[in-house]
Motif scaffolding. Structure first.
Motif, PDB file in Angstrom:
ATOM      1  N   SER A  36       0.828  -1.203   0.000  1.00  0.00           N
ATOM      2  CA  SER A  36       0.000   0.000   0.000  1.00  0.00           C
ATOM      3  C   SER A  36       0.866   1.258   0.000  1.00  0.00           C
ATOM      4  O   SER A  36       0.574   2.235  -0.705  1.00  0.00           O
ATOM      5  N   GLU A  37       1.943   1.227   0.784  1.00  0.00           N
ATOM      6  CA  GLU A  37       2.852   2.381   0.855  1.00  0.00           C
ATOM      7  C   GLU A  37       3.581   2.578  -0.471  1.00  0.00           C
ATOM      8  O   GLU A  37       3.783   3.724  -0.908  1.00  0.00           O
ATOM      9  N   THR A  40       1.507   4.445  -2.965  1.00  0.00           N
ATOM     10  CA  THR A  40       1.545   5.895  -2.729  1.00  0.00           C
ATOM     11  C   THR A  40       2.846   6.485  -3.247  1.00  0.00           C
ATOM     12  O   THR A  40       2.851   7.556  -3.880  1.00  0.00           O
ATOM     13  N   TYR A  97      -1.394  16.426  -2.583  1.00  0.00           N
ATOM     14  CA  TYR A  97      -1.159  15.821  -1.266  1.00  0.00           C
ATOM     15  C   TYR A  97      -2.457  15.302  -0.662  1.00  0.00           C
ATOM     16  O   TYR A  97      -2.470  14.275   0.024  1.00  0.00           O
ATOM     17  N   ARG A  98      -3.541  16.007  -0.910  1.00  0.00           N
ATOM     18  CA  ARG A  98      -4.834  15.614  -0.333  1.00  0.00           C
ATOM     19  C   ARG A  98      -5.378  14.322  -0.933  1.00  0.00           C
ATOM     20  O   ARG A  98      -6.291  13.721  -0.376  1.00  0.00           O
ATOM     21  N   THR A  99      -4.814  13.905  -2.065  1.00  0.00           N
ATOM     22  CA  THR A  99      -5.238  12.629  -2.658  1.00  0.00           C
ATOM     23  C   THR A  99      -4.468  11.453  -2.055  1.00  0.00           C
ATOM     24  O   THR A  99      -4.795  10.299  -2.338  1.00  0.00           O
ATOM     25  N   LEU A 100      -3.450  11.745  -1.251  1.00  0.00           N
ATOM     26  CA  LEU A 100      -2.598  10.701  -0.690  1.00  0.00           C
ATOM     27  C   LEU A 100      -3.053  10.315   0.708  1.00  0.00           C
ATOM     28  O   LEU A 100      -3.642  11.122   1.427  1.00  0.00           O
ATOM     29  N   ASP A 101      -2.750   9.090   1.084  1.00  0.00           N
ATOM     30  CA  ASP A 101      -2.999   8.630   2.448  1.00  0.00           C
ATOM     31  C   ASP A 101      -2.052   9.389   3.376  1.00  0.00           C
ATOM     32  O   ASP A 101      -0.827   9.277   3.271  1.00  0.00           O
ATOM     33  N   LYS A 102      -2.620  10.166   4.299  1.00  0.00           N
ATOM     34  CA  LYS A 102      -1.804  11.036   5.141  1.00  0.00           C
ATOM     35  C   LYS A 102      -0.890  10.233   6.071  1.00  0.00           C
ATOM     36  O   LYS A 102       0.226  10.658   6.377  1.00  0.00           O
ATOM     37  N   ASN A 103      -1.359   9.074   6.506  1.00  0.00           N
ATOM     38  CA  ASN A 103      -0.521   8.246   7.376  1.00  0.00           C
ATOM     39  C   ASN A 103       0.711   7.741   6.628  1.00  0.00           C
ATOM     40  O   ASN A 103       1.811   7.676   7.194  1.00  0.00           O
ATOM     41  N   ILE A 104       0.515   7.387   5.362  1.00  0.00           N
ATOM     42  CA  ILE A 104       1.651   6.929   4.553  1.00  0.00           C
ATOM     43  C   ILE A 104       2.589   8.090   4.251  1.00  0.00           C
ATOM     44  O   ILE A 104       3.815   7.961   4.337  1.00  0.00           O
ATOM     45  N   SER A 106       3.114  10.512   6.040  1.00  0.00           N
ATOM     46  CA  SER A 106       3.807  10.829   7.289  1.00  0.00           C
ATOM     47  C   SER A 106       5.026   9.948   7.529  1.00  0.00           C
ATOM     48  O   SER A 106       5.843  10.242   8.403  1.00  0.00           O
TER      49      SER A 106
END
Length: 209
Positions: A36-37, A40, A97-104, A106
């Motif tokens: 998953s990462e 991204t 950036y808003r389309t990306l998983d924020k946890n990833i 990070s």
């Protein structure tokens, strides 16, 4: 005949050695990130690849596109704010950036939405809203990946060690990328990623209104 067989054997060993070396390099991302990462990360690479091609030519190979792009930057940048001229607009970047998983995300960056700025003539620091203000996360998976990449050659060794000293990506790193990019293999997505992560960290220039 024996000499011919020996030559073939040696060539096979060289080819296998190169293949294993490429595989080892390609495996750095899979060593540090899950599927998953990596999706991204691939999205980040594709985003910036598309931008670089739009600023150069879709007739160029990806390595030539990046060297052409960086050479244009090197010839024109005189001060920090000049970088904005060669990056996607801040609004475009924030939208991405808003389309990306924020946890990833990070795992690569520390992400803030407010900056503390000292303006000349003001009494004390001022809080400024600045979404997706980024700094490198020195405790995330990306930094561990960068440590392994630093074992590859002197360029990435120096790049990694300078971050350890500075605590973040600094003007030294941008100068290094602009002036020593011939040492980067832009056909290798892992090496290309380091340049992309560096440039995407550059934020909006905060000015006093």
């Amino acid at each position: 005949m024996k000499r011919f067989r020996l030559l073939n054997y040696i060539l096979c060993l060289v080819f296998l050695g190169q293949l294993m070396s490429c595989k080892e390099s390609d495996d750095l991302l899979t060593k540090h990130f899950n599927k998953s990462e990596i999706k991204t990360i691939e999205k980040i690479i594709q985003y910036f690849d598309d931008y670089v091609i739009s600023q150069t030519s879709n007739q160029l190979t990806i390595d030539k596109a990046y060297t052409t792009y960086l050479d244009k930057m090197k010839a024109s940048i005189e001060k920090a704010s000049d970088y904005d001229l060669f990056l996607p607009s801040i609004d475009n970047r924030i939208e991405f950036y808003r389309t990306l998983d924020k946890n990833i995300l990070s795992e690569i960056y520390n992400i803030k939405d407010t900056l503390t700025v000292n303006f000349r003539g003001e009494n004390g620091p001022q809080k400024v809203y600045s979404p997706y203000s980024l700094s490198l996360n020195l405790h995330g998976k990306y930094f561990d990946f960068l440590k392994d990449l630093s074992l590859k050659n002197d360029f990435f060794k120096s790049y990694y060690e300078n971050i350890q000293v500075a605590g973040d990506i600094s003007p030294t790193h941008y100068s290094k990328i602009l002036h020593e990019h011939s040492e980067i293999d832009f056909n290798n997505r892992e090496e290309r990623l380091v340049v992309i992560i560096s440039l995407l960290e550059i934020g909006k220039t905060i000015s006093q209104k």
